[in-house]
Enzyme design. Sequence first.
Site, PDB file in Angstrom:
ATOM      1  N   GLY A   1      51.185  32.035  56.249  1.00  0.00           N
ATOM      2  CA  GLY A   1      51.192  30.968  57.235  1.00  0.00           C
ATOM      3  C   GLY A   1      52.570  30.850  57.854  1.00  0.00           C
ATOM      4  O   GLY A   1      53.555  31.346  57.297  1.00  0.00           O
TER       5      GLY A   1
ATOM      6  N   GLN B   1      59.362  26.922  62.003  1.00  0.00           N
ATOM      7  CA  GLN B   1      59.960  28.139  61.433  1.00  0.00           C
ATOM      8  C   GLN B   1      60.349  29.160  62.488  1.00  0.00           C
ATOM      9  O   GLN B   1      60.935  30.193  62.164  1.00  0.00           O
ATOM     10  CB  GLN B   1      58.995  28.771  60.427  1.00  0.00           C
ATOM     11  CG  GLN B   1      58.810  27.894  59.190  1.00  0.00           C
ATOM     12  CD  GLN B   1      57.833  28.515  58.221  1.00  0.00           C
ATOM     13  OE1 GLN B   1      56.635  28.399  58.392  1.00  0.00           O
ATOM     14  NE2 GLN B   1      58.341  29.196  57.214  1.00  0.00           N
TER      15      GLN B   1
ATOM     16  N   CYS C   1      58.011  30.699  50.624  1.00  0.00           N
ATOM     17  CA  CYS C   1      58.116  30.268  52.009  1.00  0.00           C
ATOM     18  C   CYS C   1      58.982  31.270  52.755  1.00  0.00           C
ATOM     19  O   CYS C   1      60.044  31.659  52.251  1.00  0.00           O
ATOM     20  CB  CYS C   1      58.751  28.877  52.061  1.00  0.00           C
ATOM     21  SG  CYS C   1      58.967  28.236  53.722  1.00  0.00           S
ATOM     22  N   LEU C   2      58.545  31.674  53.944  1.00  0.00           N
ATOM     23  CA  LEU C   2      59.322  32.662  54.709  1.00  0.00           C
ATOM     24  C   LEU C   2      60.703  32.126  55.087  1.00  0.00           C
ATOM     25  O   LEU C   2      61.610  32.904  55.369  1.00  0.00           O
ATOM     26  CB  LEU C   2      58.556  33.071  55.971  1.00  0.00           C
ATOM     27  CG  LEU C   2      57.239  33.836  55.734  1.00  0.00           C
ATOM     28  CD1 LEU C   2      56.533  34.101  57.059  1.00  0.00           C
ATOM     29  CD2 LEU C   2      57.476  35.134  54.991  1.00  0.00           C
TER      30      LEU C   2
ATOM     31  N   HIS D   1      51.010  23.234  52.783  1.00  0.00           N
ATOM     32  CA  HIS D   1      52.385  23.742  52.938  1.00  0.00           C
ATOM     33  C   HIS D   1      52.792  23.753  54.419  1.00  0.00           C
ATOM     34  O   HIS D   1      53.877  23.288  54.779  1.00  0.00           O
ATOM     35  CB  HIS D   1      52.447  25.158  52.329  1.00  0.00           C
ATOM     36  CG  HIS D   1      53.777  25.834  52.436  1.00  0.00           C
ATOM     37  ND1 HIS D   1      54.548  26.142  51.335  1.00  0.00           N
ATOM     38  CD2 HIS D   1      54.481  26.281  53.506  1.00  0.00           C
ATOM     39  CE1 HIS D   1      55.668  26.735  51.727  1.00  0.00           C
ATOM     40  NE2 HIS D   1      55.648  26.843  53.050  1.00  0.00           N
ATOM     41  N   GLU D   2      51.890  24.253  55.272  1.00  0.00           N
ATOM     42  CA  GLU D   2      52.218  24.345  56.711  1.00  0.00           C
ATOM     43  C   GLU D   2      52.233  22.960  57.365  1.00  0.00           C
ATOM     44  O   GLU D   2      53.078  22.687  58.217  1.00  0.00           O
ATOM     45  CB  GLU D   2      51.245  25.270  57.442  1.00  0.00           C
ATOM     46  CG  GLU D   2      51.233  26.715  56.950  1.00  0.00           C
ATOM     47  CD  GLU D   2      52.611  27.356  56.846  1.00  0.00           C
ATOM     48  OE1 GLU D   2      53.519  27.011  57.621  1.00  0.00           O
ATOM     49  OE2 GLU D   2      52.782  28.209  55.961  1.00  0.00           O
TER      50      GLU D   2
ATOM     51  N   HIS E   1      55.503  21.493  56.812  1.00  0.00           N
ATOM     52  CA  HIS E   1      56.515  22.015  57.752  1.00  0.00           C
ATOM     53  C   HIS E   1      56.499  21.225  59.057  1.00  0.00           C
ATOM     54  O   HIS E   1      57.550  20.906  59.616  1.00  0.00           O
ATOM     55  CB  HIS E   1      56.231  23.479  58.093  1.00  0.00           C
ATOM     56  CG  HIS E   1      56.853  24.473  57.165  1.00  0.00           C
ATOM     57  ND1 HIS E   1      58.211  24.550  56.931  1.00  0.00           N
ATOM     58  CD2 HIS E   1      56.294  25.465  56.418  1.00  0.00           C
ATOM     59  CE1 HIS E   1      58.452  25.542  56.079  1.00  0.00           C
ATOM     60  NE2 HIS E   1      57.317  26.108  55.751  1.00  0.00           N
TER      61      HIS E   1
HETATM   62 ZN    ZN Z   1      56.969  27.621  54.446  1.00  0.00          ZN
END
Ligand code: ZN
Length: 183
Positions: A45, A50, A107-108, A149-150, A153
């Site tokens: 995701g 991000q 997480c990226l 999670h997204e 963000h």
């Molecule tokens: Zn993340």
Amino acid sequence: MILEITTFDHPALRTPGARVERIDDSLRKLAADMIETMRAAEGLGLAAQQVGMPLQLFVLDVPQLKKRPSAMRIAGKRADFEALMPLVLINAKVETFGRVHTESEGCLSFPELSANVSRLLSVRVHALTLEGSSVEFEADGLLARAIQHELDHTLGILYIDRAVPEDRMDFSSDIQRLIRPVS
Ligand SMILES: [Zn+2]
């Protein structure tokens, strides 16, 4: 186009997303670039924060995994969620339900880091698609976790804020300094 992923203390990661008011060519281009960026980085995701754009927009590409299964229901019927990937969700409202499940997350925006996070097993989602139609579905398992999670963000909340206390203590002091208690 592959976009640069914001990391660590980038201010966009702490900026709650503005509601998307118009789905136009620039938003479609942003979503397409986010999907390309997520796939290149092998993420499940990616939220607009991000890529430096604080908007209520995120993309998902969650596969069915034996060890961490997912399910989706649309109007009470089981749906083939893999056929709907990649999924773009705009202005999402998410209710969580079910039991608490603690599992590892990454997480990226925090490369090479992972930690256990407790989340509820299921979500009910209302959102807009890139076509501007409203969608409503329920999800369980890894897909529900990825959505939570997204969604976080898009609210400026990071998974390091929600990591279980034991794993938080294992973070480097540089990461620990970035944690903000979730109210
Ligand atoms: Zn993340």
